[in-house]
Design an enzyme around this catalytic site. Structure first.
Site, mmCIF file in Angstrom:
data_model
loop_
_atom_site.group_PDB
_atom_site.id
_atom_site.type_symbol
_atom_site.label_atom_id
_atom_site.label_comp_id
_atom_site.label_asym_id
_atom_site.label_seq_id
_atom_site.Cartn_x
_atom_site.Cartn_y
_atom_site.Cartn_z
ATOM 1 N N ASP A 62 -44.018 5.113 -93.610
ATOM 2 C CA ASP A 62 -43.344 6.119 -94.438
ATOM 3 C C ASP A 62 -42.934 7.341 -93.615
ATOM 4 O OD1 ASP A 62 -44.142 4.421 -96.583
ATOM 5 O OD2 ASP A 62 -46.041 5.505 -96.778
ATOM 6 N N GLU A 272 -38.622 3.544 -105.175
ATOM 7 C CA GLU A 272 -39.479 4.583 -104.576
ATOM 8 C C GLU A 272 -38.777 5.122 -103.331
ATOM 9 O OE1 GLU A 272 -43.139 2.543 -103.590
ATOM 10 O OE2 GLU A 272 -42.211 1.400 -101.985
#
Ligand code: FUB
Length: 372
Positions: A62, A272
Site C-alpha cells: 500500500d 478500495e
C-alpha cells in the site's frame, strides 16, 4: 519473524544499496526466491516482472508516496505474518506498525527508516494498522492511520511529527466522523486539503451505507448489482489537518454515458485504495477494483467530482490486493504499487515503482506489471 527482532532490524535504519525500482541489487532477498544468483526472477506462471521490490528483507504494501523537500518518501503498510489464514474480511492483514521508506531519486538506494509509529502507541486503536497516507503543512508532517478501534470498527486517526520519517505522535481519538479504511490526502494548489477514504468487504464501507455503523450491514458489499455502486468518500480537512471541516460526501464515478457505475460492474466500480492527483487542471481519482484486481482511474473537474471512468492504470499484479499511489517527481510521473513477488502470499507484499506515462489527451498508458 519475532516482533522484537523486526523492531531491532528496523531500528538499524537499513540503507539498502541498490534497492531502487529498476535494479534492487545487493539486498537481502528471500531465500529460495526464483532468479536469485543471476537469472531474472519469474512469476509462478513464468512471467518476468516489470519492476523489482524496493525492499527485499521486509514486506511493505500500500505504498503512499510523496515528494517532501525534493526527496521521495513512501508511507506503506508494514506486512507481517501472523499465521492467520486468508479470508474475505482481510484478517490475514495483521500489521501493527509503520516504517517510512525514503530515497533521493527514482532508482536510487532506498532507506528503511526506524519504526515511526506502533499500534500500542495509538490510544484508540486495537489492531490492523492498514494503508496509511501522509501530508505536510506549516512545518508539521501528518500521518493518517486506518485501524480497528477497541470495538473492532475501522476508524481513521492522525499522528504528527516534525520529521517526514517520524517518530509520529498519535492523537488520542480518531478523526470525528471518520470510518472505514485507506485514507488518501490530496492538497490542491491553493493549499486546501481533502481526505478520500473507504473500502468495501473487510474495509467495512458497506456497513455505513445508512450513514451509521451497522454491524449486520454485510461482510462484502450491498449485493445490489443494479443500483449505483458504493462510493468512496471525500471530506475537506480543517486548517489544523486533524479534523473534517464537513460531513464526508460520496465520490461519484460515472460511466462513459454519464450514468453512475453500478454495484454489479466489478470491472469498474470502486472497491478500495483511493488516490487523487491533479494534472493540467484535471483531477484524477484513482482506485482499486478489488475482486477484479485492476487499478482504475476516473477524471473530474474539481476535487469532489463527479469523476468520469476513463480506463485502467494497471492490469492485475501477482497477489489478490492492488493498491497504489502516483507522484510527479521533477516532471516525470511514477506509479507506486505492490505485489507478492517475494512471498507468493497475499498478505506479504512488496512495494514497487515504475514510470507512468500519459497520452497527449491526458489519458494514462495502461501498465502491464509483467514484461511478457
Ligand atoms: O493492506 C491492507 C488492505 O489491503 C488495504 O487497506 C487495502 O487497500 C488492501 O491493499
Amino acid at each position: 519473524m519475532p516482533r522484537h527482532l523486526s523492531t531491532l532490524l528496523a531500528a538499524a535504519a537499513l540503507t539498502l544499496a541498490g534497492g531502487g525500482y529498476a535494479i534492487a541489487q545487493g539486498t537481502t532477498g528471500q531465500a529460495g526466491q526464483a532468479g536469485q544468483g543471476g537469472s531474472e526472477p519469474r512469476s509462478p506462471d513464468g512471467k518476468r516482472y516489470l519492476a523489482q521490490p524496493l525492499v527485499r528483507n521486509l514486506y511493505f504494501a500500500d505504498p503512499s508516496a510523496h515528494v517532501f523537500n525534493g526527496k521521495i518518501y513512501v508511507y506503506p503498510s508494514h506486512d507481517v505474518d501472523a499465521g492467520i489464514p486468508d479470508d474475505d474480511l482481510g484478517n490475514q492483514y495483521a500489521m501493527h506498525d509503520y516504517q517510512v521508506l525514503s530515497m533521493d531519486r527514482p532508482g536510487g538506494p532506498v532507506t528503511v527508516n526506524p519504526v515511526a509509529l506502533d499500534v500500542k502507541d495509538i490510544p484508540w486503536a486495537s489492531k490492523q494498522t492498514w494503508a496509511p497516507d501522509a501530508a505536510y503543512k506549516n512545518g508539521t508532517y501528518y500521518l493518517y492511520i486506518p485501524a480497528r478501534d477497541k470495538q473492532g470498527v475501522f476508524r481513521i486517526g492522525v499522528a504528527t511529527s516534525k520529521s517526514p520519517t517520524g517518530p509520529f505522535k498519535a492523537e488520542p481519538t480518531p478523526i470525528a466522523g471518520s470510518y472505514s479504511i485507506d485514507p488518501a490526502v490530496f492538497t490542491d494548489f491553493n493549499g486546501q486539503s481533502y481526505m478520500y477514504f473507504g473500502g468495501i468487504w473487510g474495509g467495512q464501507l458497506q456497513r455505513w451505507a445508512t450513514g451509521r455503523y451497522d454491524p449486520n450491514g454485510g461482510d462484502t458489499d450491498l449485493k445490489r448489482d443494479d443500483q449505483p455502486a458504493l462510493s468512496a468518500k471525500v471530506a475537506r480537512l480543517s486548517p489544523d489537518m486533524k479534523s473534517f471541516a464537513e460531513a464526508p460526501r460520496d465520490v461519484q464515478i460515472l460511466d462513459q454515458q454519464g450514468k453512475p457505475v453500478l454495484g454489479g460492474d466489478h470491472d469498474h466500480r470502486f472497491f478500495e485504495a483511493s488516490w487523487l492527483f491533479k494534472r493540467n487542471g484535471k483531477y484524477y481519482f484513482t482506485y482499486s477494483t478489488g475482486d477484479t484486481h485492476y487499478l482504475a482511474y476516473a477524471i473530474g473537474d474539481n476535487p469532489y467530482g463527479p469523476f468520469r471512468y476513463t480506463g485502467r492504470i494497471m492490469e492485475p499484479v501477482q497477489g489478490w490486493t492492488t493498491h497504489h499511489s502516483i507522484i510527479d517527481f521533477k516532471g516525470r510521473w511514477y506509479l507506486f504499487y505492490h505485489d507478492t513477488q517475494l512471498s507468493g502470499k497475499n498478505h506479504l507484499r512488496s512495494a514497487k515503482m515504475t514510470e507512468l506515462r500519459f497520452n497527449p489527451d491526458g489519458t494514462i498508458q495502461t501498465i502491464n506489471p509483467f514484461k511478457d
